[in-house]
Write a protein that holds these residues in place. Structure first.
Motif, PDB file in Angstrom:
ATOM      1  N   ARG A  26     -24.831 -31.125 -30.886  1.00  0.00           N
ATOM      2  CA  ARG A  26     -24.057 -29.594 -30.804  1.00  0.00           C
ATOM      3  C   ARG A  26     -23.779 -29.162 -29.528  1.00  0.00           C
ATOM      4  O   ARG A  26     -23.234 -28.130 -29.408  1.00  0.00           O
ATOM      5  N   LEU A  27     -24.161 -30.169 -28.605  1.00  0.00           N
ATOM      6  CA  LEU A  27     -23.895 -29.534 -27.164  1.00  0.00           C
ATOM      7  C   LEU A  27     -22.365 -29.705 -26.780  1.00  0.00           C
ATOM      8  O   LEU A  27     -21.587 -30.627 -27.476  1.00  0.00           O
ATOM      9  N   ARG A  28     -22.023 -28.591 -25.816  1.00  0.00           N
ATOM     10  CA  ARG A  28     -20.493 -28.869 -25.572  1.00  0.00           C
ATOM     11  C   ARG A  28     -20.501 -28.297 -24.211  1.00  0.00           C
ATOM     12  O   ARG A  28     -21.366 -27.337 -23.665  1.00  0.00           O
ATOM     13  N   VAL A  29     -19.607 -28.557 -23.322  1.00  0.00           N
ATOM     14  CA  VAL A  29     -19.411 -28.284 -21.728  1.00  0.00           C
ATOM     15  C   VAL A  29     -18.116 -27.397 -21.782  1.00  0.00           C
ATOM     16  O   VAL A  29     -17.102 -28.010 -22.356  1.00  0.00           O
ATOM     17  N   ASN A  30     -17.919 -26.370 -21.132  1.00  0.00           N
ATOM     18  CA  ASN A  30     -16.661 -25.527 -20.990  1.00  0.00           C
ATOM     19  C   ASN A  30     -16.446 -25.535 -19.552  1.00  0.00           C
ATOM     20  O   ASN A  30     -17.227 -24.985 -18.742  1.00  0.00           O
ATOM     21  N   ILE A  31     -15.200 -25.896 -19.089  1.00  0.00           N
ATOM     22  CA  ILE A  31     -14.748 -25.873 -17.995  1.00  0.00           C
ATOM     23  C   ILE A  31     -13.332 -25.343 -17.752  1.00  0.00           C
ATOM     24  O   ILE A  31     -12.381 -25.976 -18.402  1.00  0.00           O
ATOM     25  N   ASP A  32     -13.134 -24.279 -16.891  1.00  0.00           N
ATOM     26  CA  ASP A  32     -11.846 -23.688 -16.883  1.00  0.00           C
ATOM     27  C   ASP A  32     -11.397 -23.285 -18.250  1.00  0.00           C
ATOM     28  O   ASP A  32     -10.030 -23.555 -18.371  1.00  0.00           O
ATOM     29  N   GLY A  33     -12.023 -22.978 -19.223  1.00  0.00           N
ATOM     30  CA  GLY A  33     -11.462 -22.588 -20.335  1.00  0.00           C
ATOM     31  C   GLY A  33     -11.187 -23.798 -21.355  1.00  0.00           C
ATOM     32  O   GLY A  33     -10.947 -23.522 -22.281  1.00  0.00           O
ATOM     33  N   GLN A  34     -11.465 -25.038 -21.042  1.00  0.00           N
ATOM     34  CA  GLN A  34     -11.534 -26.164 -21.779  1.00  0.00           C
ATOM     35  C   GLN A  34     -12.906 -26.429 -22.353  1.00  0.00           C
ATOM     36  O   GLN A  34     -13.748 -26.649 -21.415  1.00  0.00           O
ATOM     37  N   THR A  35     -12.954 -26.969 -23.719  1.00  0.00           N
ATOM     38  CA  THR A  35     -14.255 -27.261 -24.113  1.00  0.00           C
ATOM     39  C   THR A  35     -14.418 -28.617 -24.576  1.00  0.00           C
ATOM     40  O   THR A  35     -13.413 -29.119 -25.215  1.00  0.00           O
ATOM     41  N   TRP A  42     -29.324 -35.974 -20.708  1.00  0.00           N
ATOM     42  CA  TRP A  42     -30.461 -36.237 -20.077  1.00  0.00           C
ATOM     43  C   TRP A  42     -30.942 -35.237 -18.748  1.00  0.00           C
ATOM     44  O   TRP A  42     -30.155 -34.468 -18.556  1.00  0.00           O
ATOM     45  N   LYS A  43     -32.017 -35.347 -18.198  1.00  0.00           N
ATOM     46  CA  LYS A  43     -32.398 -34.671 -17.375  1.00  0.00           C
ATOM     47  C   LYS A  43     -31.532 -34.574 -15.896  1.00  0.00           C
ATOM     48  O   LYS A  43     -31.301 -33.428 -15.440  1.00  0.00           O
ATOM     49  N   THR A  44     -30.847 -35.202 -15.664  1.00  0.00           N
ATOM     50  CA  THR A  44     -29.841 -35.326 -14.371  1.00  0.00           C
ATOM     51  C   THR A  44     -28.524 -35.477 -14.694  1.00  0.00           C
ATOM     52  O   THR A  44     -27.589 -35.492 -13.640  1.00  0.00           O
ATOM     53  N   GLY A  45     -28.043 -35.321 -16.186  1.00  0.00           N
ATOM     54  CA  GLY A  45     -26.740 -35.348 -16.312  1.00  0.00           C
ATOM     55  C   GLY A  45     -26.468 -35.252 -17.734  1.00  0.00           C
ATOM     56  O   GLY A  45     -27.322 -35.054 -18.778  1.00  0.00           O
ATOM     57  N   PHE A  46     -24.968 -35.756 -17.936  1.00  0.00           N
ATOM     58  CA  PHE A  46     -24.663 -35.786 -19.377  1.00  0.00           C
ATOM     59  C   PHE A  46     -23.653 -36.826 -19.447  1.00  0.00           C
ATOM     60  O   PHE A  46     -22.907 -37.219 -18.549  1.00  0.00           O
ATOM     61  N   SER A  47     -23.060 -36.954 -20.808  1.00  0.00           N
ATOM     62  CA  SER A  47     -22.099 -37.752 -21.235  1.00  0.00           C
ATOM     63  C   SER A  47     -21.176 -37.079 -22.196  1.00  0.00           C
ATOM     64  O   SER A  47     -21.446 -36.505 -23.094  1.00  0.00           O
ATOM     65  N   VAL A  48     -19.596 -37.515 -21.881  1.00  0.00           N
ATOM     66  CA  VAL A  48     -18.590 -36.941 -22.716  1.00  0.00           C
ATOM     67  C   VAL A  48     -17.802 -38.156 -23.257  1.00  0.00           C
ATOM     68  O   VAL A  48     -17.545 -39.078 -22.533  1.00  0.00           O
ATOM     69  N   ILE A  85     -19.659 -40.274 -17.662  1.00  0.00           N
ATOM     70  CA  ILE A  85     -20.933 -40.090 -17.297  1.00  0.00           C
ATOM     71  C   ILE A  85     -20.776 -38.929 -16.161  1.00  0.00           C
ATOM     72  O   ILE A  85     -19.910 -39.168 -15.012  1.00  0.00           O
ATOM     73  N   TYR A  86     -21.366 -37.836 -16.244  1.00  0.00           N
ATOM     74  CA  TYR A  86     -21.305 -36.716 -15.371  1.00  0.00           C
ATOM     75  C   TYR A  86     -23.103 -36.658 -14.959  1.00  0.00           C
ATOM     76  O   TYR A  86     -23.818 -36.513 -15.688  1.00  0.00           O
ATOM     77  N   GLU A  87     -22.889 -36.124 -13.545  1.00  0.00           N
ATOM     78  CA  GLU A  87     -24.360 -35.935 -12.889  1.00  0.00           C
ATOM     79  C   GLU A  87     -24.401 -34.300 -12.528  1.00  0.00           C
ATOM     80  O   GLU A  87     -23.354 -34.067 -12.083  1.00  0.00           O
ATOM     81  N   PHE A  88     -25.305 -33.716 -12.889  1.00  0.00           N
ATOM     82  CA  PHE A  88     -25.848 -32.552 -12.056  1.00  0.00           C
ATOM     83  C   PHE A  88     -25.841 -32.520 -10.659  1.00  0.00           C
ATOM     84  O   PHE A  88     -26.707 -33.143 -10.157  1.00  0.00           O
TER      85      PHE A  88
END
Length: 121
Positions: A26-35, A42-48, A85-88
């Motif tokens: 159910r997770l989603r990331v929103n960047i500059d109006g794009q979802t 996970w603790k240090t990042g996520f994947s899309v 893969i994206y890291e925080f």
């Protein structure tokens, strides 16, 4: 025993895995109006899904359905098995009320009661 799989079989397994991750999250990331839907976190990042998301970097908001979870600073690090893969760099939890600028006593009163009589109308 060998662990070699033909490219077609590996591609089919990867697409089935990505499809099951898309349905379960159910997770989603929103960047500059794009979802973009988040496949794993996970603790240090996520994947899309790499097919839908470009190399993103900068400030992002992470949601679980309609609940705002984090304000993040992210950077794209790698692409593997169809996932970007994206890291925080920073992930700050979003609070539902403003931060207190004083210490609140544990035995503090909840409300103020006065000695004024109740007026019936």
């Amino acid at each position: 025993m060998t662990t070699f799989l033909p490219k077609e079989v590996q591609a089919g397994l990867d697409s089935a895995r990505l499809l099951s991750l898309k349905k379960a999250s159910r997770l989603r990331v929103n960047i500059d109006g794009q979802t973009y839907p988040v496949l794993r976190m996970w603790k240090t990042g996520f994947s899309v899904d790499a097919a839908t998301a470009p190399y993103l970097r900068g400030y992002a908001d992470l949601y679980d359905g309609a609940i705002h979870l984090f304000q993040c600073l992210i950077i794209a690090t790698d692409e593997e098995a169809g996932e970007m893969i994206y890291e925080f760099k920073r992930a700050t939890a979003v609070a539902d009320k403003p931060a207190l600028d004083f210490e609140q006593a544990a035995d503090a009163p909840v409300a103020l009661l006065t000695d004024q009589p109740v007026v019936d109308m």
